[in-house]
Write an enzyme that holds these catalytic residues in place. Structure first.
Site, short mmCIF file in Angstrom:
data_model
loop_
_atom_site.label_atom_id
_atom_site.label_comp_id
_atom_site.label_asym_id
_atom_site.label_seq_id
_atom_site.Cartn_x
_atom_site.Cartn_y
_atom_site.Cartn_z
N GLY A 117 38.93 -96.84 -21.63
CA GLY A 117 38.03 -96.04 -20.75
C GLY A 117 37.39 -95.10 -21.58
O GLY A 117 36.72 -95.14 -22.58
N PHE A 118 37.41 -93.89 -21.22
CA PHE A 118 37.04 -92.54 -21.55
C PHE A 118 35.59 -92.76 -21.78
O PHE A 118 34.59 -92.45 -22.83
CB PHE A 118 37.44 -92.23 -23.04
CG PHE A 118 39.09 -91.86 -23.14
CD1 PHE A 118 39.58 -90.73 -22.99
CD2 PHE A 118 39.87 -93.01 -23.30
CE1 PHE A 118 40.97 -90.56 -22.91
CE2 PHE A 118 41.20 -92.97 -23.38
CZ PHE A 118 41.61 -91.49 -23.07
N HIS A 119 35.02 -93.13 -20.58
CA HIS A 119 33.28 -93.15 -20.58
C HIS A 119 33.27 -93.06 -18.90
O HIS A 119 33.83 -93.25 -18.06
CB HIS A 119 32.96 -94.38 -21.29
CG HIS A 119 33.18 -95.67 -20.61
ND1 HIS A 119 34.42 -96.35 -20.97
CD2 HIS A 119 32.77 -96.38 -19.77
CE1 HIS A 119 34.56 -97.43 -20.42
NE2 HIS A 119 33.40 -97.56 -19.41
N ALA A 120 31.89 -92.94 -18.83
CA ALA A 120 31.13 -93.21 -17.54
C ALA A 120 29.88 -93.91 -17.70
O ALA A 120 29.39 -94.28 -18.84
CB ALA A 120 30.65 -91.64 -16.96
N HIS A 177 35.96 -92.07 -16.22
CA HIS A 177 37.21 -93.00 -15.79
C HIS A 177 38.04 -93.32 -17.39
O HIS A 177 37.16 -93.52 -18.20
CB HIS A 177 37.02 -94.06 -15.15
CG HIS A 177 35.89 -95.18 -15.61
ND1 HIS A 177 34.52 -95.01 -15.85
CD2 HIS A 177 36.14 -96.34 -16.31
CE1 HIS A 177 33.95 -95.94 -16.14
NE2 HIS A 177 34.94 -96.82 -16.82
#
Length: 134
Positions: free
Chosen positions: A48-51, A96
């Site tokens: 993840g580590f993004h929006a 997230h």
């Protein structure tokens, strides 16, 4: 208001087994244009580590479990996904992350649109900056 929006999915079945129902605009609050799943995530690896600017998603852990971290730039909430009869809704502009995947984890994701790299925000400081101007 909670960042974690868990939806109970309809489970149908009898002595032969069970069937979990996912329906666009019913228990999935958008039209489904893309479906993918994460498998074989190695121990200690997080994802993840993004929006997303516009994309909405629903994630269901159909096997095993993982820990979801949801962040709207103001508060952070975590939930363990470990049931194939629950979906977590990931709205647009929610940072997230997925952590602590079990070896048998299969994370199914339903998306409101096709893949578009331009919709991703992969830098957390940029994500926070965009929230200030929203």
């Amino acid at each position: 208001m909670s960042l974690v929006d868990l939806v109970d999915l309809q489970v149908l079945g009898d002595d032969r087994g069970q069937l979990v129902v996912l329906e666009a605009q019913k228990n999935v609050p958008f039209d489904i244009k893309r479906v993918y799943f994460l498998i074989g995530t190695q121990p200690g690896v997080s994802r993840g580590f993004h929006a997303h600017r516009e994309l909405q998603q629903a994630a269901i852990c159909v096997s095993g479990q993982c820990r979801m971290l949801m962040n709207d730039g103001f508060k952070i909430e975590e939930v363990i996904l470990n049931s194939s009869s629950k979906a977590i809704f990931i709205d647009k502009m929610i940072w997230h992350e997925m952590h602590d995947f079990s070896a048998d984890c299969i994370l199914l994701v339903l998306a409101s649109d096709f893949y578009d790299e331009q919709d991703y925000i992969r830098d957390y400081s940029k994500f926070i900056g965009l929230l200030k101007y929203a």
